[in-house]
Design a protein around this motif. Sequence first.
Motif, mmCIF file in Angstrom:
data_model
loop_
_atom_site.group_PDB
_atom_site.id
_atom_site.type_symbol
_atom_site.label_atom_id
_atom_site.label_comp_id
_atom_site.label_asym_id
_atom_site.label_seq_id
_atom_site.Cartn_x
_atom_site.Cartn_y
_atom_site.Cartn_z
ATOM 1 N N LEU A 170 108.627 17.674 39.655
ATOM 2 C CA LEU A 170 109.007 19.315 39.005
ATOM 3 C C LEU A 170 108.351 20.348 39.654
ATOM 4 N N ARG A 171 106.963 20.078 39.536
ATOM 5 C CA ARG A 171 106.015 21.124 40.048
ATOM 6 C C ARG A 171 106.098 21.660 41.234
ATOM 7 N N GLU B 265 107.305 24.602 36.537
ATOM 8 C CA GLU B 265 106.179 24.422 35.677
ATOM 9 C C GLU B 265 106.353 24.799 34.125
ATOM 10 N N VAL B 266 106.000 23.885 33.378
ATOM 11 C CA VAL B 266 106.154 24.149 31.957
ATOM 12 C C VAL B 266 104.992 25.244 31.378
ATOM 13 N N ALA B 267 104.048 25.142 32.166
ATOM 14 C CA ALA B 267 102.842 26.182 31.775
ATOM 15 C C ALA B 267 102.400 26.554 33.214
ATOM 16 N N ARG B 268 102.545 27.772 33.527
ATOM 17 C CA ARG B 268 102.406 28.310 34.792
ATOM 18 C C ARG B 268 101.000 28.803 35.108
ATOM 19 N N VAL C 39 116.831 31.288 38.250
ATOM 20 C CA VAL C 39 115.682 30.886 38.275
ATOM 21 C C VAL C 39 115.735 29.394 37.558
ATOM 22 N N ASN C 40 114.948 28.425 37.999
ATOM 23 C CA ASN C 40 115.042 27.031 37.444
ATOM 24 C C ASN C 40 115.076 27.028 35.949
ATOM 25 N N ARG C 41 115.777 26.056 35.406
ATOM 26 C CA ARG C 41 115.743 25.763 34.047
ATOM 27 C C ARG C 41 115.993 24.413 33.819
ATOM 28 N N LEU C 42 115.623 23.824 32.915
ATOM 29 C CA LEU C 42 115.776 22.252 32.384
ATOM 30 C C LEU C 42 116.761 22.080 31.584
ATOM 31 N N CYS D 121 111.682 23.070 25.877
ATOM 32 C CA CYS D 121 111.155 22.402 27.272
ATOM 33 C C CYS D 121 111.570 23.060 28.367
ATOM 34 N N GLN D 122 110.917 24.253 28.563
ATOM 35 C CA GLN D 122 111.555 25.138 29.668
ATOM 36 C C GLN D 122 110.398 25.713 30.638
ATOM 37 N N PRO D 123 110.445 25.990 31.818
ATOM 38 C CA PRO D 123 109.297 26.216 32.710
ATOM 39 C C PRO D 123 109.103 27.706 32.524
#
Length: 290
Positions: A151-152, A157-160, A239-242, A256-258
């Motif tokens: 995913l990274r 990234e969950v925590a950028r 933008v990327n979303r989960l 649980c979102q980047p």
Amino acid sequence: MTAGGDFIPNDPNLDTEPSYPVIFGIALTPVIIGTLLAVGGLALAAYLFLNFVQPALEQYNVLKQKVQDQEAQVQQAAAIAKQDAEARANLEAAKKQGADVLTLFSNEATLNTLLLDLNRQIETRNAGVARLERDRLAACPAWVRNNVDELRRSGVEVARKASLREFTPNAKASGVITDSAYGSLVNNKLKRQVANVVFEGNVNQTQAIFRNIERLQPFLVFKDVKIVVGDGTQAPTTVNRLFEVRGNTVQFLPNCQPEPKLTTTFTLEALSPLTAAEKPKAAPAPAPSP
């Protein structure tokens, strides 16, 4: 009838009016003499005033004026000396202030470490990212925790983490300032080192990085600042979303979102005073005409 005593009537020796000296047919009586003495006294006083008192008074006034002129000159000299002392004090204060101002600008040492300092300021924002990532992943499904690296790599990234993507010196734009970009008084007195900078981070990291860069010792100027969501190629809505598919339902994972990525680009100018060798030489004095 007989006369008694010493009085003898019709005595020829008895003069009924006193006799006075006569000059030019005028009898010098006491009144005349007193008048003549008064007139003579006035004439004598006028003579003495004109010949002795008035010249002395005029000399006194001349000397008094000279004394006043000298006192005025002394006071003027004291005022000039005071003004000169104040001007010298102001000059020294201006020199000290100028020296203090110059310490705010960059120098060769700070310019050489500018890239390292900038990168350090960005890296300090990543101090708690690893722990924050663990805490956020704990709220994510197992498939997210098992595919963190993949995913990274795809930008999720969950925590950028903040990162410096680019620091490119611009030699063409660097050099002695002659274009009045900071005012005509700065021309030929300061030089600039120009670099194009790009860094990434979330909203809080971006704000903190700018604040920390402003605290660096060199005198830095930010120009043409541009901040975009993602890398600038995506619209904010894409933008990327989960999401998670459960049966026929696609569910959004609110916990649980980047973190959205902000890409910041700007031109960085580090200003510094000219060295003695870099200062323009004074024009030679014109030769005297024959």
